[in-house]
Design a protein around this motif. Structure first.
Motif, PDB file in Angstrom:
ATOM      1  N   GLY A  42      32.587 -42.903  63.874  1.00 20.04           N
ATOM      2  CA  GLY A  42      31.710 -41.803  63.805  1.00 20.04           C
ATOM      3  C   GLY A  42      32.658 -40.412  64.360  1.00 20.04           C
ATOM      4  N   THR A  44      34.052 -36.810  65.256  1.00 22.46           N
ATOM      5  CA  THR A  44      34.867 -35.944  64.469  1.00 22.46           C
ATOM      6  C   THR A  44      35.818 -36.488  63.176  1.00 22.46           C
ATOM      7  OG1 THR A  44      36.565 -35.878  66.358  1.00 22.46           O
ATOM      8  CG2 THR A  44      34.836 -34.204  66.505  1.00 22.46           C
ATOM      9  N   ASP A  72      31.239 -48.470  65.062  1.00 25.31           N
ATOM     10  CA  ASP A  72      30.230 -48.440  66.090  1.00 25.31           C
ATOM     11  C   ASP A  72      29.015 -47.869  65.243  1.00 25.31           C
ATOM     12  OD1 ASP A  72      31.380 -46.135  66.398  1.00 25.31           O
ATOM     13  OD2 ASP A  72      30.316 -45.825  68.227  1.00 25.31           O
TER      14      ASP A  72
HETATM   15  O1  LIG Z   1      30.177 -41.852  70.189  1.00 24.44           O
HETATM   16  C1  LIG Z   1      31.042 -41.832  69.625  1.00 24.44           C
HETATM   17  O2  LIG Z   1      32.435 -41.160  69.871  1.00 24.44           O
HETATM   18  C2  LIG Z   1      33.628 -41.619  69.351  1.00 24.44           C
HETATM   19  C3  LIG Z   1      34.521 -40.239  69.626  1.00 24.44           C
HETATM   20  O3  LIG Z   1      33.637 -39.225  68.765  1.00 24.44           O
HETATM   21  P1  LIG Z   1      34.491 -37.613  68.760  1.00 24.44           P
HETATM   22  O4  LIG Z   1      33.187 -36.853  68.284  1.00 24.44           O
HETATM   23  O5  LIG Z   1      34.814 -37.484  70.225  1.00 24.44           O
HETATM   24  O6  LIG Z   1      35.556 -37.840  67.709  1.00 24.44           O
HETATM   25  C4  LIG Z   1      33.443 -41.992  68.035  1.00 24.44           C
HETATM   26  O7  LIG Z   1      34.799 -42.357  67.381  1.00 24.44           O
HETATM   27  C5  LIG Z   1      32.397 -43.088  67.876  1.00 24.44           C
HETATM   28  O8  LIG Z   1      32.609 -43.649  66.676  1.00 24.44           O
HETATM   29  C6  LIG Z   1      31.356 -42.430  68.195  1.00 24.44           C
HETATM   30  O9  LIG Z   1      29.891 -43.300  68.100  1.00 24.44           O
END
Ligand SMILES: O=C1O[C@H](COP(=O)(O)O)[C@@H](O)[C@H](O)[C@H]1O
Length: 250
Positions: A42, A44, A72
């Motif tokens: 999820g 960015t 996830d």
């Molecule tokens: O909560 C989460 O965080 C990671 C990193 O997210 P980001 O917004 O900093 O790119 C994400 O890879 C994960 O899938 C998500 O559930």
């Protein structure tokens, strides 16, 4: 195998290279075994996959052979703003002709524990019926590609620094009820499942992630307690896609 570390001058250049890499893998996997199993994170990440929605990729990829899974997921309804499925659907899946039956979101209205167990059983059935490959090393499902994002604290999937779930050895999918990043209830692939993949792309953009990138890839990377991202070490290939912000402290 040693990871490949690709550094780009801008986020735009990172997105262009990522699209080319994904399109090449898609063609190779489909030619090799008739499908392309992709696991999405999820956050960015979707923004960095946006070039797939443009020519030449949008019209040349055989989307009908893609199978979509979630690394996830937040245990919320699928139309909730915090849902990784909704994020993926709005930003990507609704814009490409992947058959709905090839997309595997979590089941709604289950507890985090039940949702993790249900997803694990569904993956096991897909391995048993030949839809997914198996790792000859671990016996876990072997996905063609995992697109893995990383948080500024070095977490990947929903495997955070201070959670025992990052040491899980048996389960394919586990759960947490106290994520430090909201929302608290989540399910997540475990490291043995993540590391059974054929290919992992670790996609990290932005200066706010530069400290964690320095810990993971800098000269002192082997010191101290490893961040979750340092446990990403697949049987297959690992490629880091990093923009100038993410590498600004290396
Ligand atoms: O909560 C989460 O965080 C990671 C990193 O997210 P980001 O917004 O900093 O790119 C994400 O890879 C994960 O899938 C998500 O559930």
């Amino acid at each position: 195998m040693a990871p490949k570390i690709l550094r780009f001058q801008s986020e735009e250049a990172t997105a262009i290279a990522l699209a080319k890499y994904i399109a090449n893998l898609s063609a190779k996997s489909i030619a090799n075994h008739g499908s392309f199993s992709v696991v999405l994170s999820g956050g960015t990440l979707f923004d960095t996959t946006r070039k797939l929605l443009e020519a030449p990729y949008i019209g040349s990829i055989d989307w009908s052979k893609w199978l979509i899974f979630f690394l996830d997921e937040r245990v919320v309804p699928l139309d909730h703003p915090d849902s990784n499925y909704k994020l993926a659907y709005d930003g990507f899946l609704s814009k490409v002709p992947i058959p709905e039956s090839n997309i595997y979101p979590i089941k709604e209205n289950l507890s985090p524990e039940e949702a993790a167990e249900e997803y694990e059983q569904r993956l096991k059935q897909l391995v048993a019926n030949g839809t997914l490959k198996t790792s000859p090393v671990t016996g876990f499902a072997k996905f063609d590609l995992m697109l893995v994002g990383m948080g500024p604290d070095g977490h990947v999937a929903s495997l955070f620094c201070w959670h025992f779930q990052r040491f899980e050895k048996q389960k394919w999918v586990t759960f947490i009820t106290d994520s430090p990043k909201p929302p608290p209830p989540r399910i997540t692939f475990t490291f043995p499942l993540i590391n059974s993949a054929s290919e992992i792309a670790l996609v990290v953009v932005g200066e706010e992630k530069a400290d964690a990138v320095k810990v993971a890839l800098g000269e002192h990377a082997s010191y101290g307690y490893p961040l979750p991202v340092q446990k990403v070490s697949p049987e297959g290939n690992l490629t880091w896609f990093l923009d100038n912000g993410a590498t600004s402290r290396l």
